[in-house]
Design an enzyme around this catalytic site. Structure first.
Site, PDB file in Angstrom:
ATOM      1  N   GLU A 225       0.830  -1.206   0.000  1.00  0.00           N
ATOM      2  CA  GLU A 225       0.000   0.000   0.000  1.00  0.00           C
ATOM      3  C   GLU A 225       0.867   1.259   0.000  1.00  0.00           C
ATOM      4  O   GLU A 225       0.648   2.199  -0.773  1.00  0.00           O
ATOM      5  CB  GLU A 225      -0.893   0.034   1.246  1.00  0.00           C
ATOM      6  CG  GLU A 225      -2.002  -0.993   1.272  1.00  0.00           C
ATOM      7  CD  GLU A 225      -1.594  -2.307   1.940  1.00  0.00           C
ATOM      8  OE1 GLU A 225      -0.383  -2.640   1.933  1.00  0.00           O
ATOM      9  OE2 GLU A 225      -2.489  -2.999   2.452  1.00  0.00           O
ATOM     10  N   GLY A 285       6.476  -2.072  14.647  1.00  0.00           N
ATOM     11  CA  GLY A 285       5.729  -1.035  13.920  1.00  0.00           C
ATOM     12  C   GLY A 285       4.721  -0.317  14.792  1.00  0.00           C
ATOM     13  O   GLY A 285       4.674   0.911  14.850  1.00  0.00           O
ATOM     14  N   GLU A 372      -3.193  -6.306  17.522  1.00  0.00           N
ATOM     15  CA  GLU A 372      -2.098  -6.942  16.781  1.00  0.00           C
ATOM     16  C   GLU A 372      -1.115  -7.577  17.768  1.00  0.00           C
ATOM     17  O   GLU A 372      -0.465  -8.570  17.463  1.00  0.00           O
ATOM     18  CB  GLU A 372      -1.392  -5.919  15.883  1.00  0.00           C
ATOM     19  CG  GLU A 372      -0.803  -6.540  14.633  1.00  0.00           C
ATOM     20  CD  GLU A 372      -0.278  -5.538  13.616  1.00  0.00           C
ATOM     21  OE1 GLU A 372       0.607  -4.738  13.967  1.00  0.00           O
ATOM     22  OE2 GLU A 372      -0.731  -5.556  12.457  1.00  0.00           O
ATOM     23  N   HIS A 403     -24.550   8.739  22.170  1.00  0.00           N
ATOM     24  CA  HIS A 403     -25.725   8.864  21.309  1.00  0.00           C
ATOM     25  C   HIS A 403     -25.729   7.811  20.210  1.00  0.00           C
ATOM     26  O   HIS A 403     -26.433   7.943  19.221  1.00  0.00           O
ATOM     27  CB  HIS A 403     -25.781  10.279  20.725  1.00  0.00           C
ATOM     28  CG  HIS A 403     -25.844  11.310  21.808  1.00  0.00           C
ATOM     29  ND1 HIS A 403     -27.028  11.712  22.379  1.00  0.00           N
ATOM     30  CD2 HIS A 403     -24.861  11.949  22.485  1.00  0.00           C
ATOM     31  CE1 HIS A 403     -26.769  12.591  23.336  1.00  0.00           C
ATOM     32  NE2 HIS A 403     -25.457  12.742  23.427  1.00  0.00           N
ATOM     33  N   LYS A 530      -1.840 -11.061   2.650  1.00  0.00           N
ATOM     34  CA  LYS A 530      -0.937 -10.362   1.720  1.00  0.00           C
ATOM     35  C   LYS A 530      -0.513 -11.302   0.596  1.00  0.00           C
ATOM     36  O   LYS A 530      -0.444 -10.907  -0.564  1.00  0.00           O
ATOM     37  CB  LYS A 530       0.328  -9.900   2.457  1.00  0.00           C
ATOM     38  CG  LYS A 530       0.123  -8.778   3.444  1.00  0.00           C
ATOM     39  CD  LYS A 530       1.478  -8.346   4.010  1.00  0.00           C
ATOM     40  CE  LYS A 530       1.323  -7.493   5.241  1.00  0.00           C
ATOM     41  NZ  LYS A 530       2.586  -7.201   5.914  1.00  0.00           N
TER      42      LYS A 530
HETATM   43  O1  G6P Z   1       5.923   0.121   8.425  1.00  0.00           O
HETATM   44  P1  G6P Z   1       5.612  -0.946   7.428  1.00  0.00           P
HETATM   45  O2  G6P Z   1       6.760  -1.906   7.248  1.00  0.00           O
HETATM   46  O3  G6P Z   1       5.200  -0.330   6.120  1.00  0.00           O
HETATM   47  O4  G6P Z   1       4.429  -1.789   7.960  1.00  0.00           O
HETATM   48  C1  G6P Z   1       3.141  -1.268   8.150  1.00  0.00           C
HETATM   49  C2  G6P Z   1       2.232  -2.229   8.872  1.00  0.00           C
HETATM   50  O5  G6P Z   1       1.940  -3.329   8.054  1.00  0.00           O
HETATM   51  C3  G6P Z   1       2.083  -4.652   8.506  1.00  0.00           C
HETATM   52  O6  G6P Z   1       1.316  -5.490   7.693  1.00  0.00           O
HETATM   53  C4  G6P Z   1       1.748  -4.898   9.938  1.00  0.00           C
HETATM   54  O7  G6P Z   1       0.475  -5.434  10.121  1.00  0.00           O
HETATM   55  C5  G6P Z   1       1.869  -3.685  10.815  1.00  0.00           C
HETATM   56  O8  G6P Z   1       2.350  -4.094  12.059  1.00  0.00           O
HETATM   57  C6  G6P Z   1       2.762  -2.634  10.223  1.00  0.00           C
HETATM   58  O9  G6P Z   1       2.798  -1.540  11.098  1.00  0.00           O
END
Ligand code: G6P
Length: 569
Positions: A225, A285, A372, A403, A530
């Site tokens: 992404e 992360g 997570e 509400h 993924k």
């Molecule tokens: O910081 P990045 O390597 O882009 O990862 C971004 C995110 O994606 C992953 O799939 C994990 O679920 C997260 O723990 C992480 O923070």
């Protein structure tokens, strides 16, 4: 014994068995009702803990003093203190990734020594912090300007998950803080997280690329992404370069920087090594807000002084967590109460209710931190857990939630809640001189106090009768009460307090994971989707480009994909 840092699995200890018995008593028909427990002044006094002006009141939890003692016995039985110390001293407690878990080092003051392996990591932390402050200062002052000479007053931070939610929570929290707002005058900070192209539109809308700095934030620098969004936005910058008649590479060099634990990956993307701000594999992360992940966008928006206050706040809560006795330790108590509610009383959901619009994104951030971290099915040694670990977290700023979903919490399912409030408002409005009964913040906080009591005390059919409510409505208007909550009252939500709040909830999740005996610091559960997305992406590419037939999927997915590729989007 390897993989078992406690004295054995929590659920095989005498303390666990004692708590199971205790829960059966408390949940039985003869168990105490919070309505009665709240009459006990000594109990109410004892079920409060305080640190640095932050008051945590858990008299509305379904616990007696005896229950609390049994929870502390469980902490002792799993060597909680030893596990906390192991984390803080750089032991490789993330065993499935063979990593230390050292987000505490990110806010350690200069001069403190924290070893990961045999390396003191504090000097590296401060070296990166100093580079960030210096860079942010040059952008804020206009010394580092855009390719066409314009001051870079807008920042887009591109990242997802842990590279997005925490920084956005802190940004929202500081936006209306007096010091934050003053430091951010004339500047804007936006986030681009979702791969949905609609998010690109929202993030770029109305922005002038010539005055925009893009920060690509990704620990791995491989997240699909973030990489697609980064490429999309770099094309936007290149288009602008073309129109302005400046060199494309000059545009990228001046307008794009990166934050990553994978510095070579960021350089391969085309970002100048001087503009890559690193962090380390010992920062998870979702625990990375205090690394360059959060500090870079926040320093650009708010400057060094505000960010330092925020880090100092987080550090003070770390210190409290590491040194306060367990019975007065805010993160430990919150964690133990979470274990009590979910593993013993059977409440699998919890709700975060900040009575502060500034904490708008706090529930979303804690959703990732907690779910997570603790959404796991096996113990550290790989054996299947005999109970469900982890809790479902949700929440909204209040009074908005009152509400909408609070109906269910009052009369439907039991959902333990954390009420978060502050004594002072970020934006005091007082029209008591113009006929309002109380200030606007007092009005907000009237609800903070009232809702917790409504959930605890409830309302009986006898009360309804006394009020003259028609009998047929009694069951509908009855509130069972006895619904557990914790109230945490902060002096205010400024940068330092927001840092404390962040650290408090990071450690709460760690405590629960330590008690359950799981690895709270990996996240293998996000991988499978993924991998499958890759297969779909390849199919879409060949169907769109060569008209290839959909194949290799189950009939349900095949039929949906056929419909999807039948027309262009
Ligand atoms: O910081 P990045 O390597 O882009 O990862 C971004 C995110 O994606 C992953 O799939 C994990 O679920 C997260 O723990 C992480 O923070």
């Amino acid at each position: 014994m390897a993989g078992k840092p406690g004295r054995g699995p929590a659920w095989e200890t005498a303390a666990w068995a004692a708590l199971s018995d205790e829960a059966a008593k408390i949940q039985s028909d003869k168990g105490p009702h919070l309505r009665d427990l709240l009459k006990d002044e000594a109990r109410c006094g004892a079920l409060q803990a305080e640190f640095d002006g932050i008051l945590m009141d858990y008299a509305r939890q379904k616990v007696t003093l005896d229950t609390r003692q049994k929870l502390l016995d469980l902490a002792d039985a799993v060597n909680l203190k030893v596990q906390i110390t192991a984390m803080a001293s750089g032991k490789f407690i993330n065993t499935t990734e063979n990593r230390a878990v050292m987000h505490i080092a990110l806010r350690a003051p200069k001069g403190e020594k924290i070893l990961v392996g045999d390396v003191d990591v504090v000097p590296e932390v401060h070296e990166v912090l100093d580079r960030i402050y210096d860079f942010a200062d040059r952008v804020r002052s206009g010394k580092h300007a855009g390719a066409t000479g314009k001051k870079l007053t807008n920042v887009i931070s591109i990242g997802i998950g842990g590279s997005y939610l925490g920084p956005e929570f802190v940004h929202e929290a500081l936006r209306t803080d007096e010091a934050g707002a003053a430091a951010a005058e004339g500047r804007s900070l936006r986030f681009l997280a979702n791969v949905d192209p609609v998010d690109v539109k929202r993030a770029l809308e109305g922005l002038d690329p010539e005055s925009t700095l893009v920060v690509v934030v990704s620990k791995t620098f491989t997240t699909a992404e973030t990489m697609l969004n980064a490429r999309t936005v770099s094309r936007w910058l290149e288009e602008a370069a073309k129109s302005a008649g400046v060199d494309k590479s000059e545009m990228i060099a001046k307008h794009m920087i990166a934050v990553s634990a994978n510095v070579p990956g960021a350089q391969d993307f085309g970002i100048d090594g001087d503009n890559v701000f690193g962090f380390w594999d010992w920062v998870g992360g979702r625990y990375s807000v205090c690394s360059a992940v959060g500090v870079m966008p926040l320093a650009l928006q708010y400057g060094k002084a505000v960010v330092q206050e925020f880090l100092a706040g987080a550090q003070s809560m770390d210190e409290h967590f590491l040194t306060a006795p367990l019975e007065n330790n805010l993160p430990v108590l919150l964690g133990l109460l979470g274990v009590w509610n979910s593993s013993f009383l059977g409440y699998s959901v919890r709700c975060l209710l900040p009575y502060s619009q500034a904490l708008l994104r706090f529930p979303a951030h804690i959703q990732q931190v907690d779910m997570e971290s603790n959404g796991k099915r096996v113990a550290l040694d790989g054996t299947e857990l005999p109970f469900d670990a982890g809790e479902i977290n949700f929440g909204e700023p209040m009074t908005n939630g009152q509400h909408s979903f609070m109906q269910l919490i009052h009369q439907g399912r039991v959902v333990p809640c954390d009420f978060l409030g502050s004594i002072k408002s970020q934006n005091p409005i007082d029209n008591t001189g113009n006929g309002e009964p109380v200030s606007n913040h007092d009005e907000l906080m009237s609800n903070f106090f009232a809702q917790a009591d409504a959930l605890a005390m409830g309302k009986t059919q006898a009360d309804l009768k006394a009020e003259g409510v028609p009998e047929k409505l009694w069951p509908h208007k009855e509130f069972p009460g006895n619904r557990p909550t914790t109230s945490i009252l902060f002096p205010c939500f400024d940068a330092r307090r927001v840092g404390q709040l962040l650290s408090l909830y990071e450690h709460r999740s760690a405590v629960q994971g330590f008690v359950w005996g799981i690895n709270s610091f990996d996240q293998w559960g996000v991988e499978l989707g993924k991998v499958l997305a890759k297969q779909v992406r390849t199919q879409l590419q060949s169907s769109r480009q060569d008209g290839a037939k959909v194949k290799g999927f189950n009939p349900s997915t095949t039929s949906m994909l056929e419909r999807f590729v039948a027309s262009q989007n």
